[in-house]
Design a protein around this motif. Structure first.
Motif, mmCIF file in Angstrom:
data_model
loop_
_atom_site.group_PDB
_atom_site.id
_atom_site.type_symbol
_atom_site.label_atom_id
_atom_site.label_comp_id
_atom_site.label_asym_id
_atom_site.label_seq_id
_atom_site.Cartn_x
_atom_site.Cartn_y
_atom_site.Cartn_z
ATOM 1 N N UNK A 200 25.482 -46.060 -61.583
ATOM 2 C CA UNK A 200 25.735 -45.880 -63.011
ATOM 3 C C UNK A 200 26.696 -44.716 -63.180
ATOM 4 N N UNK A 201 27.732 -44.934 -63.959
ATOM 5 C CA UNK A 201 28.671 -43.880 -64.302
ATOM 6 C C UNK A 201 28.673 -43.735 -65.811
ATOM 7 N N UNK A 202 28.542 -42.503 -66.273
ATOM 8 C CA UNK A 202 28.497 -42.231 -67.707
ATOM 9 C C UNK A 202 29.518 -41.149 -68.045
ATOM 10 N N UNK A 203 30.284 -41.385 -69.105
ATOM 11 C CA UNK A 203 31.149 -40.359 -69.681
ATOM 12 C C UNK A 203 30.588 -39.997 -71.053
ATOM 13 N N UNK A 204 30.226 -38.726 -71.229
ATOM 14 C CA UNK A 204 29.735 -38.228 -72.510
ATOM 15 C C UNK A 204 30.941 -37.700 -73.273
ATOM 16 N N UNK A 205 31.342 -38.392 -74.335
ATOM 17 C CA UNK A 205 32.628 -38.134 -74.976
ATOM 18 C C UNK A 205 32.509 -37.265 -76.223
ATOM 19 N N UNK A 206 31.564 -37.578 -77.096
ATOM 20 C CA UNK A 206 31.364 -36.809 -78.330
ATOM 21 C C UNK A 206 29.893 -36.448 -78.472
ATOM 22 N N UNK A 207 29.632 -35.306 -79.080
ATOM 23 C CA UNK A 207 28.245 -34.900 -79.317
ATOM 24 C C UNK A 207 27.592 -35.797 -80.367
ATOM 25 N N UNK A 208 26.338 -36.142 -80.128
ATOM 26 C CA UNK A 208 25.530 -36.827 -81.138
ATOM 27 C C UNK A 208 24.501 -35.830 -81.649
ATOM 28 N N UNK A 209 24.521 -35.600 -82.951
ATOM 29 C CA UNK A 209 23.649 -34.612 -83.565
ATOM 30 C C UNK A 209 22.555 -35.298 -84.373
ATOM 31 N N UNK A 210 21.532 -34.540 -84.737
ATOM 32 C CA UNK A 210 20.444 -35.087 -85.555
ATOM 33 C C UNK A 210 21.021 -35.655 -86.851
ATOM 34 N N UNK A 236 31.263 -46.464 -88.309
ATOM 35 C CA UNK A 236 32.616 -46.791 -88.736
ATOM 36 C C UNK A 236 33.507 -47.205 -87.567
ATOM 37 N N UNK A 237 33.013 -47.005 -86.354
ATOM 38 C CA UNK A 237 33.811 -47.329 -85.178
ATOM 39 C C UNK A 237 34.917 -46.330 -84.904
ATOM 40 N N UNK A 238 34.854 -45.173 -85.562
ATOM 41 C CA UNK A 238 35.905 -44.167 -85.422
ATOM 42 C C UNK A 238 35.624 -43.174 -84.289
ATOM 43 N N UNK A 239 34.359 -43.013 -83.939
ATOM 44 C CA UNK A 239 33.982 -42.036 -82.914
ATOM 45 C C UNK A 239 33.205 -42.729 -81.807
ATOM 46 N N UNK A 240 33.588 -42.444 -80.555
ATOM 47 C CA UNK A 240 32.854 -42.947 -79.392
ATOM 48 C C UNK A 240 32.001 -41.815 -78.840
ATOM 49 N N UNK A 241 30.709 -42.061 -78.738
ATOM 50 C CA UNK A 241 29.797 -41.035 -78.216
ATOM 51 C C UNK A 241 29.748 -41.055 -76.685
#
Length: 249
Positions: A200-210, A236-241
């Motif tokens: 498994x390879x994971x890229x964490x791209x954007x922070x997900x907040x509460x 909105x499909x604008x941000x990839x987490x």
């Protein structure tokens, strides 16, 4: 306390660490990685609490590639070993071995971490954090570099998750191991019984907040060859987490 090049810790697969099939959960393995990396950082005088108190920064995992030959069963013991590589300008690389109770390597991982300012959420340069690094270990757990993660077929929406209080960690964002739970939730219990994770390879791209909502999509067009893709985006499909690629066996 003397610094060490390679830090080791033994773990026991308890009920809370195991899945329905009585094997170590993938998210539990990620928790082990995070735990032993944090302990080694403390040993190198770069622990989370020290960095936060003195410089207002913290460690954040940004990418990881894991290869598992087998997952330990409920009740088994394993040892996780970790070591850092020489830092790059913005990234600290850290590798891992997972060994069974007899010392055999059953898992490997390579990862990339950054130092984030907790107020501005910006990345700091690595030379600002000399720590007490011992001689760097030149061994790599996995040869080569992580590849680019992308879908190859049609994406299917699976479900939506709103991040709550119980999902966030001390950094105030969704913890890296929680992502793994949500990724594995994209597949049925029956599929988990039919397949095992090879890599498994994971890229964490954007922070997900509460309060953030993540919409999960998967691409199973490569399932016959043992490859699946999962990503999480905002409504909105604008941000990839995150993006993840999984190979199965």
């Amino acid at each position: 306390m003397d610094t060490v090049s390679v830090y080791k810790k033994e773990y026991h697969v308890d009920y809370g660490d195991a899945d329905y099939y009585r094997k170590l959960k993938l998210s539990s393995l990620f928790n082990y990685f995070q735990d032993v990396a944090s302990l080694h950082a403390e040993n190198l005088e770069l622990g989370v609490e020290k960095l936060l108190a003195e410089q207002g920064v913290t460690w954040v995992l940004v990418k990881i590639l894991v290869q598992m030959e087998k997952f330990p069963a409920l009740g088994e013991k394993l040892t996780v070993e970790t070591w850092p590589l020489e830092p790059k300008k913005l990234e600290f690389e850290r590798d891992f071995f997972v060994k069974d109770s007899e010392g055999n390597i059953i898992g490997r991982a390579i990862s990339g971490w950054v130092i984030m300012d907790v107020e501005s959420r910006e990345i700091r340069r690595t030379e600002l954090f000399p720590g007490r690094f011992p001689q760097f270990n030149q061994i790599r757990a996995i040869d080569g570099r992580m590849g680019k993660i992308k879908a190859n077929g049609q994406l299917q929406q699976v479900y939506k998750k709103t991040i709550g209080y119980s999902d966030i960690d001390i950094n105030g964002h969704l913890n890296n191991s929680k992502y793994i739970d949500y990724i594995t939730d994209c597949f049925s219990i029956e599929k988990h019984g039919q397949y095992a994770v090879d890599t498994i390879q994971v890229s964490y791209i954007s922070e997900a907040l509460a309060g953030d909502s993540i919409v999960f999509y998967k691409d199973i067009s490569g399932l016959d060859s043992g490859a699946v893709y999962v990503e999480g985006v905002d409504e909105a499909g604008a941000k990839t987490y995150f993006k993840a690629c999984i190979t199965l066996k």
